[in-house]
Design an enzyme around this catalytic site. Structure first.
Site: not given
Ligand SMILES: N[C@@H](CCC(=O)N[C@@H](CS)C(=O)NCC(=O)O)C(=O)O
Length: 194
Positions: A8, A14, A104
């Site tokens: 990630y 997430r 975001w």
């Protein structure tokens, strides 16, 4: 014990629900973090060009909630009945909808508009769904409680007090953060701003 490698970005986002679930079971995993500025050169190597992915013994799996559900089942963090799962999954999807369309980029005006128009009804709904229960499922913790914490953490970076009118959701967050394995993970995880 399977070999787990989570890929990630170098922030919570997430990826953090997957980190929470692995930490909860004290499962060792490689926490591979790609700097967002380097992402363009890596994107094509990942399914659908998206993260997170979890490699289990070398096989790559994608989609946060699919990975989360797999790990939550193993951790005993899903519902105790199909109907409980239905309720829990609805909470997870509601939270996921909420974070999926959050602006975001962090544009102040866009964040305020989104939170006022779309965010507040979601928060009110989650507060109502929690009601007087200790956890979303009732008297036992599930990964829906964890997802509330990992998801709201990101939003709090852009609007720190966004949960202030929802005391039950605030208390739930604290309760999750006090689960010993989660508290230990929060203490040892790499410090990132969001
Ligand atoms: N529904 C997918 C969404 C995946 C997704 O949009 N990931 C974002 C980060 S949270 C990403 O990879 N962004 C980089 C890009 O799209 O190039 C999931 O939950 O895994």
């Amino acid at each position: 014990m399977p070999n787990y490698k989570l890929t990630y970005f170098n922030f919570k986002g997430r990826g953090e629900i997957i980190r929470f679930l692995l930490a909860y079971t004290n499962t060792e995993f490689e926490d591979h973090r790609i700097e967002y500025n380097d992402w363009a050169q890596h994107k094509s190597s990942y399914p659908f060009g998206k993260l997170p992915v979890l490699e289990i013994d070398g096989t790559v799996y994608n989609q946060t909630l699919a990975i989360g559900r797999y790990l939550a089942k193993k951790a005993g963090l899903t519902g105790k009945s199909d109907l409980d799962d239905l309720r829990i999954d609805a909470i997870l999807d509601t939270i996921d909808d909420f974070v999926s369309v959050f602006p975001w980029t962090g544009d102040e005006k866009a964040v305020k508009e989104y939170m006022d128009k779309s965010g507040q009804p979601v928060l009110a709904g989650l507060e109502k769904a929690l009601g007087e229960k200790k956890w979303f499922a009732g008297d036992y913790v599930t990964w829906a409680d964890f997802y509330w914490v990992t998801s709201s953490d990101g939003i709090a970076y852009f609007q720190p007090d966004f949960v202030k009118n929802y005391p039950k959701l605030l208390a739930l967050k604290k309760r999750v953060q006090e689960v010993p394995e989660i508290a230990a993970w929060i203490k040892r995880r790499p410090q990132t701003i969001y």
